[in-house]
Design an enzyme around this catalytic site. Structure first.
Site, short mmCIF file in Angstrom:
data_model
loop_
_atom_site.label_atom_id
_atom_site.label_comp_id
_atom_site.label_asym_id
_atom_site.label_seq_id
_atom_site.Cartn_x
_atom_site.Cartn_y
_atom_site.Cartn_z
N SER A 1 0.84 -1.19 0.00
CA SER A 1 0.00 0.00 0.00
C SER A 1 0.88 1.25 0.00
O SER A 1 2.00 1.23 0.54
CB SER A 1 -0.86 -0.02 1.27
OG SER A 1 -1.42 1.24 1.50
N TYR B 1 -2.22 -1.21 10.83
CA TYR B 1 -2.42 -1.70 9.46
C TYR B 1 -1.21 -1.31 8.59
O TYR B 1 -0.60 -2.16 7.94
CB TYR B 1 -3.71 -1.12 8.85
CG TYR B 1 -3.79 -1.36 7.37
CD1 TYR B 1 -4.05 -2.62 6.86
CD2 TYR B 1 -3.57 -0.32 6.46
CE1 TYR B 1 -4.08 -2.85 5.49
CE2 TYR B 1 -3.61 -0.54 5.09
CZ TYR B 1 -3.86 -1.81 4.61
OH TYR B 1 -3.88 -2.05 3.25
N LYS C 1 1.91 -3.68 6.82
CA LYS C 1 2.32 -3.72 5.40
C LYS C 1 3.81 -3.45 5.28
O LYS C 1 4.52 -4.12 4.51
CB LYS C 1 1.53 -2.67 4.59
CG LYS C 1 0.07 -2.99 4.41
CD LYS C 1 -0.14 -4.18 3.49
CE LYS C 1 -1.58 -4.61 3.41
NZ LYS C 1 -1.76 -5.91 2.77
N1 LIG Z 1 -8.76 -1.64 -0.96
C1 LIG Z 1 -7.77 -0.80 -0.79
O1 LIG Z 1 -7.96 0.42 -0.82
C2 LIG Z 1 -6.36 -1.30 -0.57
C3 LIG Z 1 -5.28 -0.41 -0.67
C4 LIG Z 1 -4.00 -0.88 -0.46
C5 LIG Z 1 -3.78 -2.22 -0.16
N2 LIG Z 1 -4.84 -3.06 -0.06
C6 LIG Z 1 -4.58 -4.46 0.28
O2 LIG Z 1 -5.06 -5.28 -0.75
C7 LIG Z 1 -5.53 -6.52 -0.23
C8 LIG Z 1 -6.95 -6.78 -0.72
O3 LIG Z 1 -7.76 -5.68 -0.33
P1 LIG Z 1 -9.32 -5.66 -0.60
O4 LIG Z 1 -9.73 -4.23 -0.65
O5 LIG Z 1 -9.65 -6.55 -1.72
O6 LIG Z 1 -9.82 -6.27 0.78
P2 LIG Z 1 -10.95 -7.36 1.07
O7 LIG Z 1 -11.17 -7.35 2.54
O8 LIG Z 1 -12.11 -7.16 0.18
O9 LIG Z 1 -10.21 -8.72 0.64
C9 LIG Z 1 -9.37 -9.43 1.51
C10 LIG Z 1 -9.82 -10.88 1.48
O10 LIG Z 1 -8.97 -11.64 2.34
C11 LIG Z 1 -9.76 -12.54 3.07
N3 LIG Z 1 -9.03 -12.84 4.30
C12 LIG Z 1 -8.78 -12.04 5.35
N4 LIG Z 1 -8.07 -12.68 6.30
C13 LIG Z 1 -7.87 -13.94 5.82
C14 LIG Z 1 -7.21 -15.08 6.33
N5 LIG Z 1 -6.65 -15.06 7.55
N6 LIG Z 1 -7.18 -16.19 5.58
C15 LIG Z 1 -7.78 -16.24 4.36
N7 LIG Z 1 -8.43 -15.19 3.83
C16 LIG Z 1 -8.47 -14.05 4.56
C17 LIG Z 1 -11.08 -11.82 3.30
O11 LIG Z 1 -12.17 -12.70 3.56
C18 LIG Z 1 -11.25 -11.07 1.99
O12 LIG Z 1 -12.00 -11.81 1.06
C19 LIG Z 1 -5.41 -6.42 1.29
O13 LIG Z 1 -4.20 -7.04 1.69
C20 LIG Z 1 -5.33 -4.93 1.51
O14 LIG Z 1 -4.64 -4.60 2.68
C21 LIG Z 1 -6.13 -2.64 -0.27
#
Ligand SMILES: NC(=O)c1ccc[n+]([C@@H]2O[C@H](COP(=O)([O-])OP(=O)(O)OC[C@H]3O[C@@H](n4cnc5c(N)ncnc54)[C@H](O)[C@@H]3O)[C@@H](O)[C@H]2O)c1
Length: 335
Positions: free
Chosen positions: A124, A149, A153
């Site tokens: 991120s 958080y 990362k």
């Molecule tokens: N959405 C954003 O703005 C953003 C920005 C930067 C980084 N990210 C990173 O990208 C990744 C995906 O983000 P997203 O927005 O799709 O989030 P999201 O919560 O929609 O997707 C994450 C998925 O991981 C699953 N999960 C969580 N813990 C788990 C575990 N212990 N075992 C198995 N599955 C697990 C959840 O059920 C979910 O489906 C994350 O790592 C997030 O930190 C997201």
């Protein structure tokens, strides 16, 4: 090649599974569904006419992982699974470190035992920290993060650097996302946050569809052109395609970081205007006090991703608005 997508039933993961299947990869999704939905994967199958394998399981479960790696010939892992709510991470730091850092260690150990050494990691822009000059560039060091958080990362980036030092064949791409929004152009999959959305776009979409009364704009007195915060929003399908591009660079051992953003900051008020003009739906809003921890503005310098991955964001802000609205208006309550 078969790709393991952890967290593939979530927002960015499900869109990336579409891009992977369209690009001809086989996909195994591992997700514990704590913030994802199995329905998203059924819809992925209707979009692509191909079904990913879905395993409901946890990245912290080493037995589940070793079983998975013994059953499927995984060529590379795209690692999305994790907890992502900044405010919640302040209240539950142990959960965040356990899942985001501990879960990644368990996953890496299982990969190593199975002889899998390639990973694309969801990082991120937050790793640049509180004081970095914008636009953020990959040559800048990681900075001081302000919540568990962000720290998780930054820690995972560091541990992946150490892992690639120790394991000569290891190859890792760190993708530093800016602000993904939008939905697949079919309107079948999109962002479906549980509870009150933390981010601007899903909140605005829920106001538009009548699930919430009005949008709170946090702070109107920032040192930005219109006083509201500016961010680098990118279309989630552009982001998804960035992962397919990153996979091809995993032939090279070592670790490389890339910003995935557009390079163009957009303010909250500009977002509201863009949504209204693209959808014809008015967004009632109120400017309220600043939210603790929000930076006034930041955006990406995305040139390294273009040079190194051949990737750049193709979809504009209007497409982000139209696609968000198609998803939200067709699925007012989400999945
Ligand atoms: N959405 C954003 O703005 C953003 C920005 C930067 C980084 N990210 C990173 O990208 C990744 C995906 O983000 P997203 O927005 O799709 O989030 P999201 O919560 O929609 O997707 C994450 C998925 O991981 C699953 N999960 C969580 N813990 C788990 C575990 N212990 N075992 C198995 N599955 C697990 C959840 O059920 C979910 O489906 C994350 O790592 C997030 O930190 C997201």
């Amino acid at each position: 090649m078969t790709i393991l997508v952890t967290g593939g039933a979530g927002y960015i993961g499900s869109h990336t599974v579409v891009s992977l299947l369209d690009a001809g990869f086989d996909v195994v999704v591992l997700d514990n569904l704590c913030n994802g939905s199995a329905e998203s994967l059924s819809r992925v199958a209707s979009i692509t006419a191909k079904a990913p394998v879905f395993i409901e399981g946890d990245i912290r479960d080493s037995v589940c992982l070793s079983d998975l790696f013994s059953r499927y010939d995984i060529g590379a892992v795209i690692h999305f699974a994790g907890l992502k709510a900044v405010g919640e991470s302040v209240l539950k730091p142990l959960d965040y470190y356990e899942t985001n850092v501990g879960g990644t260690i368990t996953l890496l150990k299982a990969m190593q035992s199975a002889g899998v050494h390639k990973m694309v990691f969801s990082s991120s822009a937050t790793v640049y920290g509180l004081e970095a000059p914008t636009p953020y560039e990959e040559t800048q060091p990681r900075g001081t993060t302000s919540n568990p958080y962000g720290s998780s990362k930054a820690m995972v980036e560091r541990l992946l650097e150490d892992w690639t030092q120790a394991v000569p064949e290891a190859s890792v791409v760190l993708l530093r996302y800016f602000n993904p929004i939008g939905a697949h152009e079919s309107g079948l999959i999109g962002e479906d946050p549980q509870g009150i959305p933390n981010n601007l776009m899903p909140f605005m979409a829920q106001v538009a569809v009548g699930r919430r009364d009005k949008l709170s704009v946090f702070g109107g007195d920032y040192p930005t052109p219109d006083g509201t915060c500016r961010r680098d929003y990118l279309h989630v399908m552009d982001l998804a395609e960035g992962h397919v591009s990153a996979l091809s660079s995993l032939e090279q051992p070592g670790v490389r970081a890339f910003n995935l953003g557009t390079g163009a900051p957009v303010s909250v008020l500009e977002m509201i205007r863009a949504f209204e003009s693209q959808t014809g739906v008015q967004i009632p809003f109120e400017i309220v006090a600043r939210r603790a921890g929000d930076l006034p503005e930041f955006w990406a310098n995305p040139e390294k991703a273009q040079r190194g991955l051949g990737w750049f964001a193709k979809r504009d802000l209007d497409a982000m608005m139209v696609d968000t609205w198609r998803w939200q208006s067709n699925n007012p309550e989400g999945y």
